[in-house]
Enzyme design. Sequence first.
Site, mmCIF file in Angstrom:
data_model
loop_
_atom_site.group_PDB
_atom_site.id
_atom_site.type_symbol
_atom_site.label_atom_id
_atom_site.label_comp_id
_atom_site.label_asym_id
_atom_site.label_seq_id
_atom_site.Cartn_x
_atom_site.Cartn_y
_atom_site.Cartn_z
ATOM 1 N N TYR A 1 0.853 -1.193 0.000
ATOM 2 C CA TYR A 1 0.000 0.000 0.000
ATOM 3 C C TYR A 1 0.880 1.232 0.000
ATOM 4 C CZ TYR A 1 -3.536 3.365 1.591
ATOM 5 O OH TYR A 1 -4.377 4.440 1.699
ATOM 6 N N ASP B 1 9.345 2.785 -0.901
ATOM 7 C CA ASP B 1 8.357 3.433 -0.038
ATOM 8 C C ASP B 1 8.769 3.143 1.405
ATOM 9 O OD1 ASP B 1 6.239 4.109 1.579
ATOM 10 O OD2 ASP B 1 4.695 3.170 0.337
ATOM 11 N N LYS C 1 5.383 9.242 8.559
ATOM 12 C CA LYS C 1 5.414 8.703 9.922
ATOM 13 C C LYS C 1 6.451 9.378 10.824
ATOM 14 C CE LYS C 1 2.420 5.690 8.320
ATOM 15 N NZ LYS C 1 0.992 5.946 8.434
#
Length: 429
Positions: free
Chosen positions: A144, A239, A267
């Site tokens: 994702y 990613d 994050k």
Amino acid sequence: MDISNSISLFARAQRSIPGGVNSPVRAFKSVGGTPIFIKKALGAYLYDEDGNKYIDYIASWGPMILGHAHDQVVNAIRHQAAFSTSYGAPTELEIEMAELITGMVPNVDLIRMVSSGTEACMSAIRLARGYTGKNKIIKFEGCYHGHADSFLVKAGSGVATLHIQTVPGVTAGVANDTLTCAYNDLAAVKKLVSGNRNHIAAIIVEPVAGNMGCILPQPGFLEGLRKICDEEKIILVFDEVMTGFRLSPGGAQETLRVDADLVTYGKVIGGGMPVGAFGGKSIIMQQVAPLGHVYQAGTLSGNPIAMIAGLTTLKILKSDPHIYQQLQEKTIYLRDNLHKVFLEAGIPIVINQIGSMISIHFSNHAVQDFASASSANNEMFKQYFHAMLKRGIYLPPSAFESWFLNNALTKDDLDLTIHATKESLKEMI
């Protein structure tokens, strides 16, 4: 456990918010029941609107690596907020953040701040297309990369949790430009590249997948992707929204010793505030406007509150590299003892772990891609989730999500989690 206030708040939320939540996984659709509404958090603990206390294994899906409401981070945010929360103009904080990141990650020469991981991945793909002049990308089933159109083809995370196979609103053209392979299947990548030679702009991958549980790359997989990209002039995008600055100061690239051409972050670099970034080699990043013609912009990019929160967090991590060792030791302790508990109970499980990322799969075979994660007994995970929640352990409400440990967790917290698992398994059996 009384959760009457959460039940009431969820009913109220559904009258004004689609599904009652602002991100799908929060809805508890995969595990059933009512989502818990959080009032505050401190250190390793969450406190809900009914006053219940939970040991937290989500860490806001990764960024609270130091624990919630860390004194230095909170004080830095308070100090900065007094000067206003946004300017829409450059600040020195943005430079400090960029210098810190490029200093910690050797092969990132230039970096552009954005406001989310989705935006970072979307921008990296646009840049790869603009730089190469090619349109197609390869992504991996169950990975994702945010909710941009290109990434919702066979995606993980909430899309997998809600069993959404085809996302309305994603055009056939976009879908056709998105090629997919099974994670860890290098032969399938080679076949796709061979069948689409000179049409593939980028391969984007989570170097450690965190959106179908924690899935580690098999030996040679990432190295094989690097070799293919070098040979075919394809941009390799890592990613690292989850793994960046969580696995090590240099992220998955440092831990796994494979360099990407472009890297996306989120994050941890926000210290709990909304933030993202994409960066990489100068020759590629110089194509981004205003230097080049690949356009990307954002009013709140480099927001001073997000910058100071992330800057403070990264400085703490850089100044004390032992934090990573402590996190890994805690995670290995939890992994080994949970494995022992499940073994004694006669319940087959697979526990995947790297650094401070870990996930439990109720399966008797290796879990190394989306198909093997999906074939696990996710009904049993649902029972386990609720049995643990009842005992004050807050796990990700989906079998398709990694757990994230924070460094505020103590051995007592880990032992309570292990004991709660023993008691939960008695209830489940």
